[in-house]
Design a protein around this motif. Sequence first.
Motif, short mmCIF file in Angstrom:
data_model
loop_
_atom_site.label_atom_id
_atom_site.label_comp_id
_atom_site.label_asym_id
_atom_site.label_seq_id
_atom_site.Cartn_x
_atom_site.Cartn_y
_atom_site.Cartn_z
N VAL A 16 0.87 -1.33 -0.03
CA VAL A 16 0.17 0.12 -0.03
C VAL A 16 0.93 1.25 -0.16
CG1 VAL A 16 -1.72 1.33 1.20
CG2 VAL A 16 -1.88 -1.13 1.07
N ASP A 17 2.00 1.32 0.96
CA ASP A 17 2.62 2.36 0.94
C ASP A 17 4.01 2.29 -0.03
OD1 ASP A 17 1.12 3.43 2.94
OD2 ASP A 17 2.08 1.81 4.20
N ALA A 18 4.15 1.30 -0.75
CA ALA A 18 5.48 1.30 -1.36
C ALA A 18 6.71 1.22 -0.56
CB ALA A 18 5.68 2.29 -2.67
N GLY A 19 6.43 0.99 0.69
CA GLY A 19 7.60 1.07 1.50
C GLY A 19 7.76 1.90 2.29
N GLU A 20 7.19 3.20 1.92
CA GLU A 20 7.21 4.69 2.49
C GLU A 20 6.82 4.96 3.53
OE1 GLU A 20 9.64 6.56 1.36
OE2 GLU A 20 10.02 5.55 -0.48
N SER A 21 6.78 3.74 4.56
CA SER A 21 5.98 3.87 5.71
C SER A 21 6.67 2.89 6.75
CB SER A 21 4.56 3.97 5.71
OG SER A 21 3.85 4.21 6.94
N PHE A 22 5.82 2.77 7.72
CA PHE A 22 6.14 1.72 8.90
C PHE A 22 5.03 1.26 9.60
CE2 PHE A 22 6.94 5.91 10.52
CZ PHE A 22 6.14 6.00 11.60
N THR A 23 5.11 -0.03 9.99
CA THR A 23 4.05 -0.76 10.75
C THR A 23 3.74 -0.05 12.35
OG1 THR A 23 5.38 -2.28 11.95
CG2 THR A 23 4.45 -2.94 9.75
N ILE A 24 2.51 -0.09 12.75
CA ILE A 24 2.38 0.58 14.07
C ILE A 24 1.50 -0.52 14.74
CG2 ILE A 24 2.18 2.99 13.30
CD1 ILE A 24 -0.85 2.85 13.09
N ASP A 25 1.42 -0.42 16.13
CA ASP A 25 0.76 -1.28 16.91
C ASP A 25 -0.29 -0.38 18.00
OD1 ASP A 25 2.47 -0.12 18.84
OD2 ASP A 25 3.83 -1.95 18.89
N GLY A 26 -0.19 0.67 17.81
CA GLY A 26 -1.38 1.55 18.54
C GLY A 26 -1.40 2.91 18.36
N ILE A 27 -1.75 3.86 19.19
CA ILE A 27 -1.93 5.27 18.74
C ILE A 27 -0.87 6.05 18.34
CG2 ILE A 27 -3.12 7.31 19.73
CD1 ILE A 27 -4.47 5.70 21.94
N PHE A 28 0.10 5.57 19.25
CA PHE A 28 1.46 6.49 19.12
C PHE A 28 2.50 5.61 18.35
CE2 PHE A 28 -0.67 7.20 23.30
CZ PHE A 28 -1.01 8.94 22.92
N ASP A 183 -0.55 0.96 9.50
CA ASP A 183 0.59 1.81 9.23
C ASP A 183 0.44 3.03 9.55
OD1 ASP A 183 -1.74 1.94 7.37
OD2 ASP A 183 -0.07 2.55 5.76
N ARG A 184 1.56 3.79 9.40
CA ARG A 184 1.43 5.45 9.64
C ARG A 184 1.14 5.91 8.32
NH1 ARG A 184 0.56 9.02 13.78
NH2 ARG A 184 1.86 10.81 13.45
N VAL A 185 0.29 6.72 8.03
CA VAL A 185 0.02 7.30 6.74
C VAL A 185 0.80 8.37 6.58
CG1 VAL A 185 -1.58 8.51 5.56
CG2 VAL A 185 -2.49 6.72 6.87
N VAL A 186 1.57 8.21 5.38
CA VAL A 186 2.61 9.42 5.02
C VAL A 186 1.70 10.34 4.05
CG1 VAL A 186 4.61 9.85 3.77
CG2 VAL A 186 4.56 7.76 5.03
N LEU A 187 1.48 11.45 4.27
CA LEU A 187 0.97 12.43 3.65
C LEU A 187 1.75 13.50 2.73
CD1 LEU A 187 -1.82 13.55 6.42
CD2 LEU A 187 -2.01 12.28 4.63
N GLY A 188 3.01 13.41 3.03
CA GLY A 188 3.96 14.00 2.01
C GLY A 188 5.37 13.66 2.37
N VAL A 189 6.00 14.02 1.41
CA VAL A 189 7.57 13.82 1.32
C VAL A 189 8.36 14.81 0.81
CG1 VAL A 189 9.51 12.14 0.71
CG2 VAL A 189 7.34 11.32 1.05
N ALA A 190 9.41 15.57 1.58
CA ALA A 190 10.01 16.71 1.27
C ALA A 190 11.33 16.47 1.54
CB ALA A 190 9.35 17.71 2.29
#
Length: 212
Positions: A16-28, A183-190
């Motif tokens: 889904v993220d083409a590897g440009e994110s990371f897994t999460i296990d909770g709110i933070f 996953d952590r949604v990536v909204l932008g890359v700069a």
Amino acid sequence: KACAYAIDRSKFVSVVDAGESFTIDGIFSKGSPYYKKQAYPAYNVAQAKAYVKKVAAGSRHFTLTYVQGDPAVLTAATLVQSMLGAVGLSVSLNAVSQGSLIGDAIFGLYQAVTWSQFGGVSPDLNYPWFSTKSGLNFAKNLDATTEKLMLQGMAATTQVARTRAWAAVNAQINKDLPYLWTDRVVLGVAAKSYVQNWKTFETPAPAKPVLQ
């Protein structure tokens, strides 16, 4: 629990993220002062199938509602559908407009729904989403212990107490699993203007690459 064990979060990030994110296990996320490693189910097909067997055959089906028009969201929905199908759960997909999905979430008119949230710069901003007194607790997980811990976190007079309370909130929520984390949604890359060959194609000198 069957669904949590059935979802391969690493594959989700890859697809889904083409590897440009990371897994999460909770709110933070890791790196947050409020993050504490959670006892969240790790990907395990055998364990998922074991939980599915405990569910009556006639109840092994549900509908997953998602926002139409976004290829990434559709990919996420179909990937989850495939992963859950592999352990014996039948998932129907229901594409709706963003407005309809938000309305359904507020009034609880869904069985499962894709959702992105919990990105507040302060943990206190998470209060409406988990409160027993808020109409914005979309999962309808009205837990008195979670409410108490959040109030303690917001009233804390020291950072240590604040951190401890909000870490406990996360752990309490994961006991019931009202949300299945991916996953952590990536909204932008700069990048800085001096970073070379970033998102560009190479051209023979002296021609200059064109930004894409």
